[in-house]
Design an enzyme around this catalytic site. Structure first.
Site, PDB file in Angstrom:
ATOM      1  N   VAL A  14      47.288  40.853  47.887  1.00 35.58           N
ATOM      2  CA  VAL A  14      47.673  42.139  47.285  1.00 35.58           C
ATOM      3  C   VAL A  14      47.181  43.312  48.138  1.00 35.58           C
ATOM      4  O   VAL A  14      47.938  44.257  48.418  1.00 35.58           O
ATOM      5  CB  VAL A  14      47.140  42.260  45.832  1.00 35.58           C
ATOM      6  CG1 VAL A  14      47.557  43.583  45.224  1.00 35.58           C
ATOM      7  CG2 VAL A  14      47.644  41.104  44.982  1.00 35.58           C
ATOM      8  N   GLU A  63      48.067  49.245  36.475  1.00 34.75           N
ATOM      9  CA  GLU A  63      49.451  48.805  36.229  1.00 34.75           C
ATOM     10  C   GLU A  63      49.718  47.413  36.792  1.00 34.75           C
ATOM     11  O   GLU A  63      50.454  46.606  36.203  1.00 34.75           O
ATOM     12  CB  GLU A  63      50.425  49.822  36.866  1.00 34.75           C
ATOM     13  CG  GLU A  63      51.885  49.511  36.686  1.00 34.75           C
ATOM     14  CD  GLU A  63      52.318  49.520  35.219  1.00 34.75           C
ATOM     15  OE1 GLU A  63      52.284  50.578  34.597  1.00 34.75           O
ATOM     16  OE2 GLU A  63      52.687  48.441  34.701  1.00 34.75           O
ATOM     17  N   GLY A  93      52.731  41.790  37.497  1.00 38.22           N
ATOM     18  CA  GLY A  93      52.999  42.073  38.915  1.00 38.22           C
ATOM     19  C   GLY A  93      53.709  43.402  39.085  1.00 38.22           C
ATOM     20  O   GLY A  93      53.168  44.458  38.752  1.00 38.22           O
ATOM     21  N   GLY A 111      52.023  32.895  47.657  1.00 40.10           N
ATOM     22  CA  GLY A 111      51.055  33.941  47.293  1.00 40.10           C
ATOM     23  C   GLY A 111      51.086  34.299  45.818  1.00 40.10           C
ATOM     24  O   GLY A 111      50.661  35.386  45.433  1.00 40.10           O
ATOM     25  N   GLU A 129      46.402  32.236  41.766  1.00 43.21           N
ATOM     26  CA  GLU A 129      45.037  32.772  41.904  1.00 43.21           C
ATOM     27  C   GLU A 129      44.284  31.949  42.951  1.00 43.21           C
ATOM     28  O   GLU A 129      44.676  30.821  43.271  1.00 43.21           O
ATOM     29  CB  GLU A 129      44.297  32.660  40.572  1.00 43.21           C
ATOM     30  CG  GLU A 129      44.895  33.481  39.457  1.00 43.21           C
ATOM     31  CD  GLU A 129      44.969  34.949  39.802  1.00 43.21           C
ATOM     32  OE1 GLU A 129      43.919  35.580  40.004  1.00 43.21           O
ATOM     33  OE2 GLU A 129      46.090  35.476  39.904  1.00 43.21           O
ATOM     34  N   ASP A 179      44.681  33.172  33.091  1.00 43.27           N
ATOM     35  CA  ASP A 179      45.273  34.389  33.649  1.00 43.27           C
ATOM     36  C   ASP A 179      46.194  35.051  32.610  1.00 43.27           C
ATOM     37  O   ASP A 179      46.101  36.258  32.366  1.00 43.27           O
ATOM     38  CB  ASP A 179      46.049  34.017  34.929  1.00 43.27           C
ATOM     39  CG  ASP A 179      46.730  35.211  35.555  1.00 43.27           C
ATOM     40  OD1 ASP A 179      46.023  36.013  36.197  1.00 43.27           O
ATOM     41  OD2 ASP A 179      47.950  35.358  35.407  1.00 43.27           O
ATOM     42  N   LYS A 230      45.904  38.738  30.495  1.00 48.56           N
ATOM     43  CA  LYS A 230      47.003  39.715  30.454  1.00 48.56           C
ATOM     44  C   LYS A 230      47.409  40.051  29.016  1.00 48.56           C
ATOM     45  O   LYS A 230      47.642  41.217  28.704  1.00 48.56           O
ATOM     46  CB  LYS A 230      48.190  39.172  31.251  1.00 48.56           C
ATOM     47  CG  LYS A 230      47.886  39.130  32.756  1.00 48.56           C
ATOM     48  CD  LYS A 230      48.918  38.319  33.506  1.00 48.56           C
ATOM     49  CE  LYS A 230      48.678  38.336  35.009  1.00 48.56           C
ATOM     50  NZ  LYS A 230      49.537  37.363  35.718  1.00 48.56           N
TER      51      LYS A 230
HETATM   52  N1  HSE Z   1      48.384  34.298  39.624  1.00 51.04           N
HETATM   53  C1  HSE Z   1      49.094  35.337  38.953  1.00 51.04           C
HETATM   54  C2  HSE Z   1      50.432  34.800  38.473  1.00 51.04           C
HETATM   55  C3  HSE Z   1      49.266  36.495  39.876  1.00 51.04           C
HETATM   56  O1  HSE Z   1      50.840  33.732  38.951  1.00 51.04           O
HETATM   57  O2  HSE Z   1      51.070  35.419  37.639  1.00 51.04           O
HETATM   58  C4  HSE Z   1      49.818  37.743  39.254  1.00 51.04           C
HETATM   59  O3  HSE Z   1      48.952  38.257  38.275  1.00 51.04           O
END
Ligand code: HSE
Length: 416
Positions: free
Chosen positions: A12, A124, A129, A182, A185, A196, A200
């Site tokens: 990022v 944000e 993403g 990419g 994590e 993750d 969120k």
């Molecule tokens: N590892 C996270 C995903 C990255 O795959 O959504 C974005 O937050």
């Protein structure tokens, strides 16, 4: 001119520098001022980096530079990222981040610290993403009482599930591709086991319900136990399996959960595939609004980070962090209290006996048959919608009776 320092030159961080360089003209037009990356902090030797002239390993180079007014934190994790964020805010610098773990765990304190120091703490990029969702929730939907959020919030797992379903790829290969792109994590366990997505949904819920929703108290289950056979049953049921993050207002409390769920093919999230994420927000004035886009990856995530930087520059002298109030009581309702139906698969020793027992102990169930070789020794069924806790207890008992060998799948059926 506004000078920015980027902490962490990973996927990022390097994307942020790339976007600022590539779109410098339109970015400065929109911000009303030129935005320049002056420093990049990374502890690694990166001799081949195109930004080698901006790199430093010493954070003091940045904190002693009074011309730097915005810090981008793309280190990830909570240790160094937390210390640097506090230091930056306390020194009167704005902080922009994609770090959902830090925001989810320390959001209340960091937002207050930003306000006390008359700077912004913007994130944000921490959810969805490249999808605009934090600013729409904070601003565009601010007139609404939000009563629910349902989303596909993790790109890696959605990519894996799509590859398994459409290409018949196995889990490990699909994960490797997600890592190569990419999306994943640093430790992909956070993706696969739902942590993750949990961070969120905690961030979105804290904004939506104006109170801190602690990710550590949210029921979380990942996708590691799902199989292609589960997906075939879903297909038969005109449904698909997704990793869903969900939350809703229930009186003065919040219900939140992350888990795989079967959703019908006409559900708004059913056709969200690959790395894409989507979030459905339910508000009393707007009804439903859905936000859709690339949920992970270098440039989509960088797009959201740079948008926050532009927002800060455009509104120089202004700051407006919402404070997330920590309730004195546990504001999450026990997930066992939620009404839901389950899809269940059991391996059996005696099918007729097992069927009788299931119908007797679980009440109304609908049996589903796949007519596929190798599945003769199993029963699959859907339960009625009931309180999750007692129903799960009854399903667990199935694994202890003589006619049933084991319970192999328990998947929630999500209608919201
Ligand atoms: N590892 C996270 C995903 C990255 O795959 O959504 C974005 O937050």
């Amino acid at each position: 001119m506004v000078n920015v320092a980027v902490l962490g030159c990973g996927v990022v961080g390097s994307g942020v520098v790339e976007v600022i360089k590539k779109n410098s003209f339109s970015i400065s037009q929109r911000a009303g001022m030129e935005i320049k990356v002056k420093w990049i902090l990374d502890i690694r030797d990166l001799p081949d980096s195109p930004y080698a002239d901006l790199l430093t390993k010493n954070s003091e180079d940045i904190f002693n530079d009074d011309t730097v007014s915005i810090i981008v934190e793309t280190i990830g994790g909570v240790r160094a990222a937390y210390e640097f964020t506090k230091k930056a805010l306390q020194s009167g610098r704005h902080v922009v981040t994609s770090n959902k773990e830090l925001v989810a765990k320390h959001g209340p304190e960091l937002l207050k610290m930003a306000s006390d120091n008359k700077v912004n703490y913007l994130f944000e990029a921490s959810v969805g993403g490249g999808i605009p969702i934090i600013r729409p929730l904070n601003q565009c939907l601010a007139a609404n009482e939000i009563h629910g959020i349902t989303g596909i919030l993790n790109g890696t797992t959605n990519y894996i599930l799509t590859q398994m379903k459409k290409e018949g790829k196995d889990f490990a290969d699909a994960l490797k591709e997600a890592q190569k792109n990419g999306y994943a994590e640093a430790d992909p366990t956070a993706d696969i086991e739902g942590h993750d997505a949990c961070r969120k949904i905690a961030i979105l819920s804290s904004i939506a319900y104006n109170e801190y929703v602690n990710c550590e108290n949210i029921y979380t289950e990942g996708i590691s136990k799902l199989t292609v056979t589960d997906m075939l049953y879903a297909e038969k049921m005109n449904s698909t399996i997704k990793l869903i993050g969900i939350s809703k207002r229930v009186g003065n409390k919040v219900y939140a959960r992350v888990s795989p769920a079967m959703i019908r093919k006409d559900h708004p999230l059913a056709n969200v595939e690959d790395v894409f994420n989507a979030i459905v927000v339910k508000g009393d004035a707007i009804g439903e609004a859905m936000f859709y886009g690339r949920g992970a990856g270098k440039l989509p995530t960088a797009s959201a980070v740079v948008a926050d930087i532009i927002d800060i520059v455009k509104h120089t002298g202004m700051y407006g962090n919402n404070i997330w109030e920590r309730k004195s009581y546990d504001n999450l309702i026990n997930s066992g209290e939620n009404d839901i139906g389950f899809f269940v698969r059991v391996k059996v020793r005696n099918s007729e006996e097992a069927k009788k027992f299931i119908s007797r102990s679980l009440g109304q169930v609908e049996f589903i048959s796949l007519n596929k070789p190798g599945l003769q020794d199993e029963l699959a069924f859907v339960t009625a919608k009931e309180k999750e806790g007692p129903m799960l207890e009854k399903i667990k008992v199935l694994g202890t009776i003589a006619s049933i060998k084991e319970v192999v799948s328990i998947i929630r059926i999500e209608e919201e």
